[in-house]
Structure formats: C-alpha cells, structure tokens
Design a protein around this motif. Structure first.
Motif, PDB file in Angstrom:
ATOM      1  N   MET A  88       0.843  -1.188   0.000  1.00 53.16           N
ATOM      2  CA  MET A  88       0.000   0.000   0.000  1.00 53.16           C
ATOM      3  C   MET A  88       0.883   1.245   0.000  1.00 53.16           C
ATOM      4  N   LEU A  89       0.591   2.170  -0.906  1.00 54.51           N
ATOM      5  CA  LEU A  89       1.382   3.373  -1.066  1.00 54.51           C
ATOM      6  C   LEU A  89       0.748   4.551  -0.340  1.00 54.51           C
ATOM      7  N   THR A  90       1.590   5.467   0.111  1.00 52.99           N
ATOM      8  CA  THR A  90       1.067   6.680   0.751  1.00 52.99           C
ATOM      9  C   THR A  90       0.539   7.622  -0.320  1.00 52.99           C
ATOM     10  N   ASP A  91      -0.314   8.567   0.091  1.00 56.96           N
ATOM     11  CA  ASP A  91      -0.865   9.543  -0.847  1.00 56.96           C
ATOM     12  C   ASP A  91       0.246  10.364  -1.493  1.00 56.96           C
ATOM     13  N   GLU A  92       1.290  10.678  -0.724  1.00 50.28           N
ATOM     14  CA  GLU A  92       2.398  11.486  -1.247  1.00 50.28           C
ATOM     15  C   GLU A  92       3.143  10.745  -2.361  1.00 50.28           C
ATOM     16  N   ILE A  93       3.392   9.444  -2.146  1.00 45.58           N
ATOM     17  CA  ILE A  93       4.085   8.641  -3.163  1.00 45.58           C
ATOM     18  C   ILE A  93       3.221   8.512  -4.412  1.00 45.58           C
ATOM     19  N   ILE A  94       1.923   8.282  -4.223  1.00 46.11           N
ATOM     20  CA  ILE A  94       1.008   8.147  -5.363  1.00 46.11           C
ATOM     21  C   ILE A  94       0.999   9.427  -6.189  1.00 46.11           C
ATOM     22  N   GLU A  95       0.930  10.577  -5.524  1.00 46.69           N
ATOM     23  CA  GLU A  95       0.916  11.858  -6.237  1.00 46.69           C
ATOM     24  C   GLU A  95       2.228  12.068  -7.007  1.00 46.69           C
ATOM     25  N   HIS A  96       3.356  11.738  -6.356  1.00 42.91           N
ATOM     26  CA  HIS A  96       4.654  11.883  -7.012  1.00 42.91           C
ATOM     27  C   HIS A  96       4.739  10.983  -8.247  1.00 42.91           C
ATOM     28  N   ASN A  97       4.310   9.729  -8.101  1.00 42.70           N
ATOM     29  CA  ASN A  97       4.362   8.790  -9.220  1.00 42.70           C
ATOM     30  C   ASN A  97       3.457   9.228 -10.365  1.00 42.70           C
TER      31      ASN A  97
END
Length: 407
Positions: A88-97
């Motif tokens: 499960m990814l954090t919201d910050e990582i998802i936004e960056h990706n």
C-alpha cells in the motif's frame, strides 16, 4: 486501412468484446477510448510502453486517447496476476508517481488542442460515498462471477482481501465516469485486465443501455511465454536514471532471434513490409535486424541523440569501432591502485556484494582487458590502464570502461 486491422496485423489484439462492432465503430467515427495506468512506481516500464504504442496507433488514425492515471485505484492495488497483496502506497508517493507518469506520457502521445487527455481517477474515486456507491453500481455485480474472474484466481490461493476485491468495481466505475464526462466508449488494456474490462463494459450496457466496448492487447512475452522487460536490476524502465539509454538499447540488441519480428511489429512504427523483411533474416544476418530494433525503440523512448550514442557505444565495445565515451563508465582514483579489483567493483556498485563478485569470478564470468579474472584477490594495477582506461566485462554482455583519475 481500418486501425483495427492495423492493430490486428501487427499482433496487438488479444481479445475484444464485440469484434465486428468495434471494427465498424472505428471506421465510421472518431472514438474516445482509455487505457489505465496505476502509479505503482515513479516511472513507466516497457510493459506500459506497449500500451502507449497502441494508443499512438489509435491517435494517428484520428481517435482520442485518455491516459487514465490511477490516483484512486492506486490506493488499493490491482490483484491481477498476483499471488501476494501489493504494497500500500502513501498519498504522497502516489501523487509523485502520477506526476512522473504525466511527464513521460507526453513523449508518446500528442496532448495538444484536446487531441488526448490525461485524467486522474482520484478526482472521483476519492470523493465517493460508500453507501451511494453500493446503491449506484452494486446491483450490477455478481459476486459469483467476480470470484470466478481470472484477475482474482492467483490471489485466491493465499486469500483475497476485501480491499482487493473492490478493485474490479473501481475500474468499472472509472469506465462509467469517463463515459459520462467524455463520451468514452472503449476501454483498452493488457490481456491480464480482461475480467476488469468486461466488468466496465457490462456495467455501462446494463445500467445505461449504452454502447460500450473492451479490447485487450497482447502482453509482451518471449517466444517461450516469459514476460519481457526484466533485467538483472528489475524492470526495464523508461526513466533514463533508472535504466540508462545504453542498457535500454542493449536489452533490445540482445533479444532472442525468434522474438525480433514480434518486437519490431509491436514496438516500432516501421511498415510491416520492412518488419517482415527484417524478421526473415537468419544466422548472423539477424543481428542487422536487432540493431534496427534496438535503435528504433531507444529513439522513441529516449530520443534520436541518445539512440545514436547508445548505438555508437555498442559498436565501440562489440565491433571495435565507434565512440567509447558512450560506454557505461566508472572512475577510479590512482589512490585505489594496489587494491583488490573485487573490492573496488563492490564499492562502485558493479557488484551488489563480494559474494556475488566471487561467484562470477569462480564461474569465469569476469574479464579485464579481454583476459579472464581467475583470482579472487586480483589486484588492480596502473599497468592495466592504457590511454587512461581499461575495459571490464561482466557476464556475457555487460561492459564498463574504468577510467583512471590522476587525483
């Protein structure tokens, strides 16, 4: 020529929900369609590139692509083809990706003047009310059919979580929302997405009685059925900082002889007459086709200049001609001379560990200046360097230029 026939001739199409209807639709109108990309990493990989090629063919034929980035579905993770649950990814990582994906997609698709769209499904999925969702789409999903779907089968072996079970519903909801917003009539994706795509098609047809279509493209596999795009370092990334243009070029330069024609057809825009000509080469002549393949794919992903550099580097190493400046290199200070070659290569991250290096040396897999390194305690000396550098060969196909610094 109908773009459906183009895709079929080049070997892209795996399955279609309504083949004749899709072919007729693509002939009579400009169709808005979408392909989804979940941001599980900070770069697209070569599997995504195949999807981008399909979208590019469709756009060239006058149809409008939607690149749907999974800012919402990425919070759950697609269980398709998995035996374990995705991290499960954090919201910050998802936004960056997601932002990384957007930059890379612009290399392959023309987004000017509304010719294509980049949309993030987080815009609607993150705002959904759970009870409203259940009442809106729940009646159109059969749990029995969902459990029988191919995308869940491998996860069922270890236990399918309720989190992952919702993924199909979310993907189907995406299709419905894109249809509402942009009159999107078709979903496309890799063949491992067949069950999820059918769910979206049936949701639109049953709930709104609207025409909706699904099409899957073949997965990029070798003639033995193994997934392409895997290297010793992991995936074959499109980001040059994760997979260098030289490494990228070398991957395609070294594909199996029986896979050359397929890769030329799927990963380049060369006319099929030329693909068939190059694909018919045998023996040593097949290397000519591999050079064309490696150059064309690298040019598309990294640009013509980087493709030329990679080709020159490969020719310098393998053909004794070309510019060695473009060969992957590492720098060694004169202070390091007299030390063990193995220790230096571990320090420079050519080997992940001393154990890995020892095993390769014992297997006769390491060479310095075309001479096998047989001694684990081999010392790196100034005499190894001519014109300020020496050549290292790791395994069968990896070359490095070791540059000696005066400091």
């Amino acid at each position: 020529m109908n773009v459906y026939d183009v895709l079929k001739e080049r070997g892209y199409i795996a399955q279609a929900t309504h083949e004749e209807e899709i072919r007729a639709l693509l002939a009579k109108e400009n169709v808005t369609f979408y392909v989804g990309f979940d941001p599980t990493a900070d770069s697209l990989h070569v599997g995504h590139f195949l999807g981008m090629m399909v979208m590019a063919h469709m756009q060239r034929a006058g149809h409008r692509p939607i690149c749907l980035i999974g800012g919402g579905t990425g919070t759950v993770g697609d269980p398709s083809g998995r035996t374990d649950m995705r991290q499960m990814l954090t919201d910050e990582i998802i936004e960056h990706n997601c932002n990384c994906f957007k930059k890379q997609m612009q290399h392959f698709i023309d987004f000017s003047d509304g010719k294509a769209l980049i949309v993030n499904n987080g815009e609607w999925l993150r705002k959904l009310n759970y009870i409203d969702l259940l009442r809106d789409v729940g009646p159109y999903f059969s749990v029995n059919r969902m459990l029988a779907a191919e995308c869940y089968k491998q996860r069922m072996e270890k236990g399918l979580t309720f989190l992952e079970f919702n993924y199909m519903v979310m993907q189907a909801y995406d299709f419905m929302e894109l249809n509402r917003r942009y009159n999107c009539k078709m979903e496309m994706g890799g063949d491992d997405q067949w069950s999820n795509i059918i769910a979206g098609v049936e949701l639109l047809r049953r709930k709104y009685e609207r025409p909706a279509y699904g099409l899957t493209f073949t997965l990029l596999t070798t003639s033995e059925g193994k997934k392409m795009g895997k290297t010793a370092k992991g995936a074959l990334w499109l980001d040059p900082d994760k997979t260098s243009p030289y490494e990228f070029y070398q991957y395609w330069r070294n594909v199996g002889d029986t896979d050359v024609k397929k890769c030329l057809s799927l990963l380049t825009f060369l006319p099929m007459d030329e693909v068939n000509r190059l694909g018919s080469f045998e023996g040593q002549k097949i290397n000519e086709a591999k050079r064309v393949l490696a150059y064309e794919v690298t040019k598309m992903v990294h640009g013509e200049q980087e493709a030329k550099k990679a080709q020159e580097a490969a020719e310098a190493v393998f053909g004794g001609q070309g510019i060695l400046d473009n060969v992957p290199s590492l720098e060694v200070s004169k202070k390091a001379l007299g030390g063990r070659l193995l220790d230096i290569l571990v320090q420079k991250k050519i080997f992940a560990s001393k154990g890995e290096g020892k095993r390769l040396i014992q297997q006769n897999g390491l060479s310095l200046n075309n001479e096998k390194v047989s001694d684990i305690d081999r010392i790196l000396n100034e005499s190894d360097f001519a014109d300020g550098f020496c050549m290292l060969k790791k395994g069968k196909k990896k070359y490095y230029r070791i540059i000696l610094l005066d400091e």
